[in-house]
Design a protein around this motif. Sequence first.
Motif, short mmCIF file in Angstrom:
data_model
loop_
_atom_site.label_atom_id
_atom_site.label_comp_id
_atom_site.label_asym_id
_atom_site.label_seq_id
_atom_site.Cartn_x
_atom_site.Cartn_y
_atom_site.Cartn_z
N ALA A 17 6.24 -8.50 -9.66
CA ALA A 17 5.61 -7.31 -10.01
C ALA A 17 5.75 -6.45 -9.05
N TYR A 18 5.14 -6.70 -7.70
CA TYR A 18 5.04 -5.87 -6.19
C TYR A 18 6.36 -5.07 -6.39
N SER A 19 7.37 -6.02 -6.34
CA SER A 19 8.85 -5.64 -6.14
C SER A 19 9.08 -4.34 -6.92
N LYS A 20 8.87 -4.55 -8.21
CA LYS A 20 9.17 -3.44 -9.10
C LYS A 20 8.09 -2.26 -8.91
N TRP A 21 6.82 -2.46 -8.74
CA TRP A 21 5.86 -1.39 -8.50
C TRP A 21 6.34 -0.49 -7.19
N ARG A 22 6.62 -1.34 -6.20
CA ARG A 22 7.00 -0.60 -4.70
C ARG A 22 8.12 0.27 -4.81
N LYS A 23 9.20 -0.05 -5.55
CA LYS A 23 10.20 1.03 -6.00
C LYS A 23 9.79 2.47 -6.39
N HIS A 25 6.51 3.79 -6.30
CA HIS A 25 5.26 4.01 -5.87
C HIS A 25 4.93 4.03 -4.13
N LYS A 26 6.06 3.50 -3.39
CA LYS A 26 6.14 3.48 -2.10
C LYS A 26 5.95 4.76 -1.47
N GLY A 27 6.38 5.87 -2.01
CA GLY A 27 6.31 7.08 -1.44
C GLY A 27 4.84 7.66 -1.37
N GLU A 28 4.41 7.33 -2.57
CA GLU A 28 2.77 7.78 -2.97
C GLU A 28 1.87 7.07 -1.79
N VAL A 29 2.19 5.88 -1.41
CA VAL A 29 1.38 4.87 -0.54
C VAL A 29 1.67 5.67 0.84
N ILE A 30 2.85 6.16 1.23
CA ILE A 30 3.28 6.60 2.57
C ILE A 30 2.54 8.05 2.68
N ALA A 31 2.55 8.76 1.57
CA ALA A 31 1.86 10.06 1.72
C ALA A 31 0.40 10.04 1.78
N ILE A 54 -4.84 -1.06 2.46
CA ILE A 54 -4.84 -2.46 3.04
C ILE A 54 -4.33 -3.24 1.95
N ARG A 55 -4.50 -2.93 0.58
CA ARG A 55 -3.68 -3.71 -0.61
C ARG A 55 -2.14 -3.62 -0.28
N TYR A 56 -1.67 -2.45 0.25
CA TYR A 56 -0.25 -2.19 0.36
C TYR A 56 0.22 -3.09 1.57
N GLN A 57 -0.69 -3.04 2.52
CA GLN A 57 -0.45 -4.01 3.76
C GLN A 57 -0.36 -5.51 3.24
N ILE A 58 -1.30 -5.78 2.72
CA ILE A 58 -1.17 -7.25 2.32
C ILE A 58 0.01 -7.64 1.44
N GLN A 59 0.33 -6.67 0.49
CA GLN A 59 1.24 -7.03 -0.32
C GLN A 59 2.69 -6.98 0.25
N GLU A 60 2.85 -5.89 1.36
CA GLU A 60 4.03 -5.90 1.87
C GLU A 60 4.12 -7.38 2.97
N MET A 61 3.13 -7.65 3.49
CA MET A 61 3.10 -8.81 4.36
C MET A 61 3.49 -10.03 3.21
N LEU A 62 3.09 -10.24 2.01
CA LEU A 62 3.50 -11.09 1.21
C LEU A 62 5.11 -11.31 1.03
N ARG A 63 5.31 -9.88 0.49
CA ARG A 63 6.77 -9.67 0.37
C ARG A 63 7.71 -10.00 1.52
N ILE A 64 7.41 -9.61 2.80
CA ILE A 64 8.17 -9.90 3.63
C ILE A 64 8.32 -11.33 4.04
N GLU A 65 7.21 -11.99 4.12
CA GLU A 65 7.06 -13.23 4.48
C GLU A 65 7.29 -14.15 3.20
#
Length: 196
Positions: A17-23, A25-31, A54-65
């Motif tokens: 679900a995060y992989s789909k969401w990230r595609k 909304h990533k730009g919004e979080v970066i902004a 922080i939610r984004y950071q956690i989700q990114e760590m879960l995705r990367i790892e």
Amino acid sequence: MQLTGKITPENLMSLEAYSKWRKLHKGEVIAHRKLRSVQLGEHLNLQFESETTIRYQIQEMLRIEKIFEEEGIQSEIEAYAPLVPDGGNWKATMMIEYIDVNERKRELARLIGVEDRMFVEVEGYERVYAIADEDLDRENEQKTSAVHFVRFEFTPAMRAAIKAGAAVKLGCDHTHYPAHLQIPAETLASLAGDLK
């Protein structure tokens, strides 16, 4: 990404679900992160955290790892969730940035204690100095770290003043890094939203 006020394993997204969401909304979080980033002088950057960052950071760590087991998810939450402001404060990741390796080494030695000399000054009130590195000490007798975690606690009157539009300065009064600036209006409006 749904904001709930408390990050738990149950309200994080699955890796799929995060992989789909990230595609989408990533730009919004970066902004959002950029809006909440304040450069103090040439070499200090404070990234004011929020539940979104922080939610984004956690989700990114879960995705990367590729973490999907409960224990690993809980471990990431425990590492990052304390950085979410709780309504009475602002929390930030403070980065000391020098491109040249030798200059960085020299300046980190000169800037021991800089994290404790960071302050926020709400118009009409005393300075509020940072409470730094509550999780672990990030300096020794030779140097400070390039990354610190800081928290600024506000009284109810200060919070009300900020929410009502008072000017707010961010500064540092360390001997080797004296600097201050007024927090830009757009950034301040975002930070005011963290306060209750």
